[in-house]
Design a protein around this motif. Structure first.
Motif, PDB file in Angstrom:
ATOM      1  N   SER A   1      -1.155   2.224  -3.618  1.00 20.05           N
ATOM      2  CA  SER A   1      -1.443   1.887  -2.235  1.00 20.05           C
ATOM      3  C   SER A   1      -2.358   0.681  -2.137  1.00 20.05           C
ATOM      4  CB  SER A   1      -2.081   3.079  -1.515  1.00 20.05           C
ATOM      5  OG  SER A   1      -3.361   3.360  -2.059  1.00 20.05           O
TER       6      SER A   1
ATOM      7  N   ALA B   1       2.388   4.237   2.242  1.00 17.50           N
ATOM      8  CA  ALA B   1       2.676   4.489   3.656  1.00 17.50           C
ATOM      9  C   ALA B   1       1.707   3.721   4.545  1.00 17.50           C
ATOM     10  CB  ALA B   1       2.599   5.986   3.939  1.00 17.50           C
ATOM     11  N   ARG B   2       1.855   2.415   4.515  1.00 21.23           N
ATOM     12  CA  ARG B   2       0.954   1.526   5.239  1.00 21.23           C
ATOM     13  C   ARG B   2       1.732   0.352   5.827  1.00 21.23           C
ATOM     14  NH1 ARG B   2      -1.864   3.964   1.374  1.00 21.23           N
ATOM     15  NH2 ARG B   2      -4.121   4.278   1.621  1.00 21.23           N
TER      16      ARG B   2
ATOM     17  N   GLU C   1      -2.604   2.796   8.110  1.00 20.66           N
ATOM     18  CA  GLU C   1      -1.837   3.926   7.602  1.00 20.66           C
ATOM     19  C   GLU C   1      -0.848   4.438   8.649  1.00 20.66           C
ATOM     20  OE1 GLU C   1      -4.153   6.981   5.844  1.00 20.66           O
ATOM     21  OE2 GLU C   1      -5.283   5.630   4.547  1.00 20.66           O
ATOM     22  N   THR C   2       0.358   4.700   8.189  1.00 16.36           N
ATOM     23  CA  THR C   2       1.375   5.260   9.083  1.00 16.36           C
ATOM     24  C   THR C   2       1.417   6.774   8.995  1.00 16.36           C
ATOM     25  OG1 THR C   2       3.179   5.249   7.463  1.00 16.36           O
ATOM     26  CG2 THR C   2       2.775   3.201   8.681  1.00 16.36           C
TER      27      THR C   2
ATOM     28  N   HIS D   1       3.478   8.362   7.146  1.00 17.88           N
ATOM     29  CA  HIS D   1       4.836   8.822   6.875  1.00 17.88           C
ATOM     30  C   HIS D   1       5.572   7.992   5.825  1.00 17.88           C
ATOM     31  CE1 HIS D   1       4.124  11.310  10.347  1.00 17.88           C
ATOM     32  NE2 HIS D   1       3.957  10.241  11.104  1.00 17.88           N
ATOM     33  N   HIS D   2       5.527   6.681   5.948  1.00 12.00           N
ATOM     34  CA  HIS D   2       6.304   5.831   5.048  1.00 12.00           C
ATOM     35  C   HIS D   2       5.809   4.397   5.213  1.00 12.00           C
ATOM     36  CE1 HIS D   2       9.573   4.859   2.367  1.00 12.00           C
ATOM     37  NE2 HIS D   2      10.199   6.021   2.553  1.00 12.00           N
ATOM     38  N   LYS D   3       6.390   3.496   4.425  1.00 14.21           N
ATOM     39  CA  LYS D   3       6.088   2.069   4.560  1.00 14.21           C
ATOM     40  C   LYS D   3       6.473   1.582   5.947  1.00 14.21           C
ATOM     41  CE  LYS D   3       9.132   1.365   1.312  1.00 14.21           C
ATOM     42  NZ  LYS D   3       9.992   0.750   0.268  1.00 14.21           N
TER      43      LYS D   3
ATOM     44  N   ARG E   1       3.822   7.494  14.413  1.00 12.44           N
ATOM     45  CA  ARG E   1       2.897   8.471  13.814  1.00 12.44           C
ATOM     46  C   ARG E   1       3.055   9.844  14.468  1.00 12.44           C
ATOM     47  NH1 ARG E   1      -1.339   4.069  14.427  1.00 12.44           N
ATOM     48  NH2 ARG E   1      -1.533   3.101  12.366  1.00 12.44           N
TER      49      ARG E   1
ATOM     50  N   ARG F   1       8.646  12.413   4.516  1.00 13.43           N
ATOM     51  CA  ARG F   1       8.606  10.977   4.203  1.00 13.43           C
ATOM     52  C   ARG F   1       9.818  10.307   4.850  1.00 13.43           C
ATOM     53  NH1 ARG F   1      10.102   7.731  -0.295  1.00 13.43           N
ATOM     54  NH2 ARG F   1       8.590   6.062  -0.717  1.00 13.43           N
TER      55      ARG F   1
ATOM     56  N   ARG G   1      11.375   6.965   7.410  1.00 11.90           N
ATOM     57  CA  ARG G   1      11.197   5.643   8.006  1.00 11.90           C
ATOM     58  C   ARG G   1      11.382   5.712   9.521  1.00 11.90           C
ATOM     59  NH1 ARG G   1      11.874   1.220   4.392  1.00 11.90           N
ATOM     60  NH2 ARG G   1      11.464  -0.151   6.173  1.00 11.90           N
TER      61      ARG G   1
END
Length: 297
Positions: A17, A97-98, A133-134, A136-138, A264, A272, A274
């Protein structure tokens, strides 16, 4: 590590990360560098070359998202690498996840096709939202200066594509027909009076008619970004859904923040996942998402 504005903090408990990606070799990592918009000052490039030569392998890698990656960096050298990169004002990127480093074309500074200042937008997003930060995922963001979409903004979580709406002053038109010849979409044709006939439904807002007009009869009446949401590449690619047209450049950060807030909340409990898959799963035309975006569109 001691606090220093030129240093990038390394989280040894979550290396990836922080932009440190494990390689095949024991204790070896790829260090991904933060290069918003793909713009690299020559002085910084020289410093990166010095650090790569001192601590890395025999080459660096240019990623598909406009960053430089130092290869074969040993775990024991992390502090020294980050310190020396900081001397050239170079920071390390992020993964996980950012919100990732935004990519962008050259925009309107020197590219003749550019309609908006994509570099300024990319720098603003990097400054305000980098590594947010999300949960959940990128989360990837891209900026294209025109509908050619060289950075492939349409397959990012949020993709911005420069757009210019043309308008014709018929009194200034000399019926040269250059606009009709330049329009690859067939949105302009010459009518029976040998004047341009504009069909808005066919227009992709590229601005070519404005650029070729010798008298300035064609003018840009509105500029901004066409915005697509929920795109991605990978095993199951998606082209983002069109959600806004002519979004003002100054609204970019606010728009992304609104999308992030919705993502979010609505991805909670879905694992996880998108953004595009969330939109598909619960329906893209939800009132919650629309209300978020209507505040800034």
């Amino acid at each position: 590590m001691a606090a220093d504005k030129n240093k990038t903090s390394i989280n040894l408990g979550n290396l990836k990360s922080g932009g440190f990606i494990k390689e095949r070799g024991k204790d070896l990592f790829t260090v991904r560098l933060r290069v918003p918009g793909g713009r690299m000052p020559v002085s910084r490039l020289k410093k990166i070359a010095e650090v790569a030569e001192k601590f890395g392998g025999e080459f660096v890698h240019l990623s598909v998202r406009q960053s430089l990656e130092l290869i074969n960096i040993n775990l024991k050298d992390f502090d020294a690498v980050v310190t020396e990169l900081g001397e050239g004002d170079q920071k390390v990127a992020t993964c996980g996840a950012r919100v990732r480093v935004p990519v962008a074309c050259g925009g309107c500074e020197y590219n003749p096709n550019g309609l908006v200042d994509t570099q300024r937008s990319a720098m603003e997003v990097d400054r305000e939202l980098f590594a947010a930060e999300t949960g959940h995922h990128k989360f990837k963001v891209a900026f294209s200066g025109c509908p050619f979409d060289c950075p492939k903004a349409a397959i990012n979580d949020v993709g911005f594509i420069g757009a210019s709406r043309p308008g014709l002053d018929r009194d200034e038109c000399i019926s040269c027909g250059l606009c009709a010849k330049a329009c690859a979409e067939g949105a302009i044709a010459m009518d029976q009076d040998n004047k341009p006939l504009y069909t808005p439904e066919k227009c992709v807002h590229c601005g070519d008619c404005i650029k070729v007009c010798p008298t300035g009869a064609w003018k840009s009446v509105k500029k901004g970004y066409t915005v697509r949401i929920g795109g991605k590449w990978g095993r199951r690619p998606l082209v983002g859904t069109l959600y806004a047209t002519f979004l003002p450049e100054e609204k970019v950060v606010e728009f992304i923040a609104s999308v992030l807030a919705w993502y979010r909340e609505k991805a909670e409990g879905l694992g996880r996942i998108r953004l595009g898959d969330v939109i598909i799963k619960i329906g893209r035309a939800t009132s919650e998402l629309q209300s978020h975006l209507n505040r800034v569109c």
